[in-house]
Structures are given as structure tokens and as C-alpha cells.
Design a protein around this motif. Structure first.
Motif, PDB file in Angstrom:
ATOM      1  N   PRO A  25       0.821  -1.209   0.000  1.00  9.94           N
ATOM      2  CA  PRO A  25       0.000   0.000   0.000  1.00  9.94           C
ATOM      3  C   PRO A  25       0.861   1.267   0.000  1.00  9.94           C
ATOM      4  O   PRO A  25       1.951   1.293   0.570  1.00  9.94           O
ATOM      5  CB  PRO A  25      -0.827  -0.122   1.279  1.00  9.94           C
ATOM      6  CG  PRO A  25      -0.077  -1.065   2.150  1.00  9.94           C
ATOM      7  CD  PRO A  25       0.693  -1.967   1.242  1.00  9.94           C
ATOM      8  N   MET A  26       0.336   2.294  -0.657  1.00  9.28           N
ATOM      9  CA  MET A  26       1.022   3.566  -0.774  1.00  9.28           C
ATOM     10  C   MET A  26       1.264   4.179   0.603  1.00  9.28           C
ATOM     11  O   MET A  26       0.347   4.251   1.425  1.00  9.28           O
ATOM     12  CB  MET A  26       0.175   4.521  -1.623  1.00  9.28           C
ATOM     13  CG  MET A  26       0.858   5.806  -1.988  1.00  9.28           C
ATOM     14  SD  MET A  26       2.254   5.587  -3.107  1.00  9.28           S
ATOM     15  CE  MET A  26       1.429   4.990  -4.577  1.00  9.28           C
ATOM     16  N   ALA A  27       2.489   4.619   0.843  1.00 10.05           N
ATOM     17  CA  ALA A  27       2.816   5.339   2.071  1.00 10.05           C
ATOM     18  C   ALA A  27       3.187   6.787   1.752  1.00 10.05           C
ATOM     19  O   ALA A  27       2.856   7.699   2.501  1.00 10.05           O
ATOM     20  CB  ALA A  27       3.957   4.657   2.818  1.00 10.05           C
ATOM     21  N   ASP A  28       3.887   6.981   0.610  1.00  2.80           N
ATOM     22  CA  ASP A  28       4.350   8.320   0.231  1.00  2.80           C
ATOM     23  C   ASP A  28       4.412   8.390  -1.295  1.00  2.80           C
ATOM     24  O   ASP A  28       5.277   7.768  -1.910  1.00  2.80           O
ATOM     25  CB  ASP A  28       5.718   8.574   0.853  1.00  2.80           C
ATOM     26  CG  ASP A  28       6.257   9.962   0.623  1.00  2.80           C
ATOM     27  OD1 ASP A  28       6.236  10.429  -0.539  1.00  2.80           O
ATOM     28  OD2 ASP A  28       6.725  10.584   1.591  1.00  2.80           O
ATOM     29  N   LYS A  29       3.491   9.143  -1.902  1.00  2.73           N
ATOM     30  CA  LYS A  29       3.401   9.199  -3.372  1.00  2.73           C
ATOM     31  C   LYS A  29       4.658   9.779  -4.015  1.00  2.73           C
ATOM     32  O   LYS A  29       5.096   9.318  -5.064  1.00  2.73           O
ATOM     33  CB  LYS A  29       2.174   9.994  -3.810  1.00  2.73           C
ATOM     34  CG  LYS A  29       0.891   9.230  -3.644  1.00  2.73           C
ATOM     35  CD  LYS A  29      -0.276   9.976  -4.249  1.00  2.73           C
ATOM     36  CE  LYS A  29      -1.526   9.130  -4.082  1.00  2.73           C
ATOM     37  NZ  LYS A  29      -2.661   9.696  -4.806  1.00  2.73           N
ATOM     38  N   GLU A  30       5.237  10.801  -3.409  1.00  2.00           N
ATOM     39  CA  GLU A  30       6.446  11.409  -3.980  1.00  2.00           C
ATOM     40  C   GLU A  30       7.611  10.427  -3.961  1.00  2.00           C
ATOM     41  O   GLU A  30       8.331  10.292  -4.960  1.00  2.00           O
ATOM     42  CB  GLU A  30       6.800  12.690  -3.234  1.00  2.00           C
ATOM     43  CG  GLU A  30       5.837  13.831  -3.511  1.00  2.00           C
ATOM     44  CD  GLU A  30       6.190  15.108  -2.771  1.00  2.00           C
ATOM     45  OE1 GLU A  30       7.331  15.224  -2.265  1.00  2.00           O
ATOM     46  OE2 GLU A  30       5.331  15.989  -2.700  1.00  2.00           O
ATOM     47  N   LYS A  31       7.806   9.753  -2.842  1.00  2.58           N
ATOM     48  CA  LYS A  31       8.878   8.754  -2.756  1.00  2.58           C
ATOM     49  C   LYS A  31       8.603   7.589  -3.703  1.00  2.58           C
ATOM     50  O   LYS A  31       9.526   7.040  -4.303  1.00  2.58           O
ATOM     51  CB  LYS A  31       9.037   8.234  -1.330  1.00  2.58           C
ATOM     52  CG  LYS A  31       9.699   9.201  -0.389  1.00  2.58           C
ATOM     53  CD  LYS A  31       9.888   8.577   0.975  1.00  2.58           C
ATOM     54  CE  LYS A  31      10.582   9.507   1.939  1.00  2.58           C
ATOM     55  NZ  LYS A  31      10.763   8.885   3.264  1.00  2.58           N
ATOM     56  N   VAL A  45      12.686   0.086   1.706  1.00  3.00           N
ATOM     57  CA  VAL A  45      13.900   0.694   2.270  1.00  3.00           C
ATOM     58  C   VAL A  45      13.731   2.207   2.409  1.00  3.00           C
ATOM     59  O   VAL A  45      14.113   2.793   3.433  1.00  3.00           O
ATOM     60  CB  VAL A  45      15.129   0.369   1.393  1.00  3.00           C
ATOM     61  CG1 VAL A  45      16.350   1.162   1.842  1.00  3.00           C
ATOM     62  CG2 VAL A  45      15.424  -1.122   1.401  1.00  3.00           C
ATOM     63  N   GLU A  46      13.132   2.844   1.410  1.00  2.00           N
ATOM     64  CA  GLU A  46      13.020   4.303   1.378  1.00  2.00           C
ATOM     65  C   GLU A  46      11.720   4.838   1.970  1.00  2.00           C
ATOM     66  O   GLU A  46      11.492   6.043   1.984  1.00  2.00           O
ATOM     67  CB  GLU A  46      13.171   4.806  -0.066  1.00  2.00           C
ATOM     68  CG  GLU A  46      14.483   4.421  -0.714  1.00  2.00           C
ATOM     69  CD  GLU A  46      15.713   4.998  -0.008  1.00  2.00           C
ATOM     70  OE1 GLU A  46      15.581   6.006   0.712  1.00  2.00           O
ATOM     71  OE2 GLU A  46      16.809   4.442  -0.197  1.00  2.00           O
ATOM     72  N   GLY A  47      10.839   3.959   2.444  1.00  2.00           N
ATOM     73  CA  GLY A  47       9.598   4.394   3.081  1.00  2.00           C
ATOM     74  C   GLY A  47       8.518   4.856   2.113  1.00  2.00           C
ATOM     75  O   GLY A  47       7.596   5.576   2.510  1.00  2.00           O
ATOM     76  N   ALA A  48       8.613   4.428   0.848  1.00  2.00           N
ATOM     77  CA  ALA A  48       7.603   4.800  -0.140  1.00  2.00           C
ATOM     78  C   ALA A  48       6.324   3.991   0.010  1.00  2.00           C
ATOM     79  O   ALA A  48       5.237   4.459  -0.329  1.00  2.00           O
ATOM     80  CB  ALA A  48       8.160   4.625  -1.553  1.00  2.00           C
ATOM     81  N   ARG A  49       6.468   2.769   0.487  1.00  2.00           N
ATOM     82  CA  ARG A  49       5.329   1.867   0.643  1.00  2.00           C
ATOM     83  C   ARG A  49       5.415   1.145   1.978  1.00  2.00           C
ATOM     84  O   ARG A  49       6.493   0.944   2.531  1.00  2.00           O
ATOM     85  CB  ARG A  49       5.307   0.796  -0.459  1.00  2.00           C
ATOM     86  CG  ARG A  49       5.273   1.320  -1.876  1.00  2.00           C
ATOM     87  CD  ARG A  49       3.895   1.830  -2.255  1.00  2.00           C
ATOM     88  NE  ARG A  49       3.869   2.370  -3.598  1.00  2.00           N
ATOM     89  CZ  ARG A  49       3.517   1.692  -4.679  1.00  2.00           C
ATOM     90  NH1 ARG A  49       3.175   0.417  -4.588  1.00  2.00           N
ATOM     91  NH2 ARG A  49       3.512   2.283  -5.858  1.00  2.00           N
ATOM     92  N   ASP A  50       4.268   0.723   2.471  1.00  2.00           N
ATOM     93  CA  ASP A  50       4.173  -0.208   3.587  1.00  2.00           C
ATOM     94  C   ASP A  50       4.059  -1.596   2.971  1.00  2.00           C
ATOM     95  O   ASP A  50       3.988  -1.733   1.747  1.00  2.00           O
ATOM     96  CB  ASP A  50       2.936   0.102   4.439  1.00  2.00           C
ATOM     97  CG  ASP A  50       3.035   1.451   5.134  1.00  2.00           C
ATOM     98  OD1 ASP A  50       4.133   1.803   5.601  1.00  2.00           O
ATOM     99  OD2 ASP A  50       2.013   2.158   5.184  1.00  2.00           O
ATOM    100  N   TYR A  51       4.016  -2.638   3.798  1.00  2.00           N
ATOM    101  CA  TYR A  51       3.820  -3.978   3.257  1.00  2.00           C
ATOM    102  C   TYR A  51       3.030  -4.857   4.207  1.00  2.00           C
ATOM    103  O   TYR A  51       3.029  -4.642   5.415  1.00  2.00           O
ATOM    104  CB  TYR A  51       5.153  -4.646   2.888  1.00  2.00           C
ATOM    105  CG  TYR A  51       6.025  -5.039   4.060  1.00  2.00           C
ATOM    106  CD1 TYR A  51       5.895  -6.279   4.679  1.00  2.00           C
ATOM    107  CD2 TYR A  51       6.995  -4.176   4.537  1.00  2.00           C
ATOM    108  CE1 TYR A  51       6.713  -6.645   5.738  1.00  2.00           C
ATOM    109  CE2 TYR A  51       7.812  -4.533   5.595  1.00  2.00           C
ATOM    110  CZ  TYR A  51       7.670  -5.761   6.185  1.00  2.00           C
ATOM    111  OH  TYR A  51       8.476  -6.121   7.245  1.00  2.00           O
ATOM    112  N   GLU A  52       2.347  -5.812   3.601  1.00  2.00           N
ATOM    113  CA  GLU A  52       1.640  -6.856   4.340  1.00  2.00           C
ATOM    114  C   GLU A  52       1.891  -8.159   3.598  1.00  2.00           C
ATOM    115  O   GLU A  52       1.698  -8.235   2.382  1.00  2.00           O
ATOM    116  CB  GLU A  52       0.143  -6.571   4.388  1.00  2.00           C
ATOM    117  CG  GLU A  52      -0.640  -7.631   5.141  1.00  2.00           C
ATOM    118  CD  GLU A  52      -2.143  -7.355   5.185  1.00  2.00           C
ATOM    119  OE1 GLU A  52      -2.858  -8.215   5.741  1.00  2.00           O
ATOM    120  OE2 GLU A  52      -2.597  -6.326   4.658  1.00  2.00           O
ATOM    121  N   ILE A  53       2.332  -9.178   4.329  1.00  2.00           N
ATOM    122  CA  ILE A  53       2.645 -10.483   3.741  1.00  2.00           C
ATOM    123  C   ILE A  53       1.591 -11.486   4.181  1.00  2.00           C
ATOM    124  O   ILE A  53       1.325 -11.620   5.374  1.00  2.00           O
ATOM    125  CB  ILE A  53       4.039 -10.981   4.185  1.00  2.00           C
ATOM    126  CG1 ILE A  53       5.119  -9.976   3.787  1.00  2.00           C
ATOM    127  CG2 ILE A  53       4.330 -12.368   3.613  1.00  2.00           C
ATOM    128  CD1 ILE A  53       6.488 -10.280   4.370  1.00  2.00           C
TER     129      ILE A  53
END
Length: 89
Positions: free
Chosen positions: A9-15, A71-79
Motif C-alpha cells: 500500500p502507498m505510504a508516500d506518493k512522492e517517494k 527501504v526508502e519508506g515509499a510503501r508499507d507492506y503486508e505479507i
């Protein structure tokens, strides 16, 4: 070998825009190595999905944590472990 659905899921659109080329290069490498079966973005812009192949949840998470988006904080994750059924045409 197990399959894991990884929601990004999107965390930061610019990143996300900035690191997209690195993310796509990472996924291509992971596909070439046999760790990623398929990937793609959601058409509504909310994020994406990657199907990983791994021996365990922990191994999958190790792969995911190498993704430049994570790594850069652009997205979160769920596995989520996924019992895949493939069409064998």
C-alpha cells in the motif's frame, strides 16, 4: 516452496514516484532469480501486489525488506501466505 502475496500500500506518493525505477529493477532481478512469480500495480493508485516464492514467511520478509520502496519508506507492506492453484494449460 511456498507462495506469499505481498500487498504494497502507498505510504508516500512522492517517494513512490522517485524510487519506482529502482523498485522495478529490483523486481526484475527477483523474477530472474525465481523469487518473484508476478507483480503489478493497482489501477486506482493505491499500491501494488507482488507474489513471492520462498521457503518461509521469514525468508519472504527478508526479500521484501530489500525492495527500494520499503527501504526508502515509499510503501508499507503486508505479507500473506497464499495457497496458489495454477492453471496448467
Amino acid at each position: 516452496m511456498k507462495y506469499f502475496a505481498v500487498l504494497l500500500p502507498m505510504a508516500d506518493k512522492e517517494k513512490s514516484a522517485l524510487y519506482r525505477p529502482d523498485h522495478l529493477a529490483f523486481l526484475e532481478k527477483m523474477r530472474d532469480e525465481g523469487h518473484v512469480r508476478v507483480n503489478g500495480k493497482f489501477t486506482d493508485g493505491s499500491g501494488g501486489l507482488v507474489i513471492y516464492r520462498a521457503d518461509s514467511y521469514e525468508q519472504c520478509e527478508e526479500y521484501v525488506k530489500q525492495d527500494p520502496f520499503i527501504v526508502e519508506g515509499a510503501r508499507d507492506y503486508e505479507i500473506i501466505e497464499w495457497e496458489a492453484v495454477w492453471n496448467e494449460d
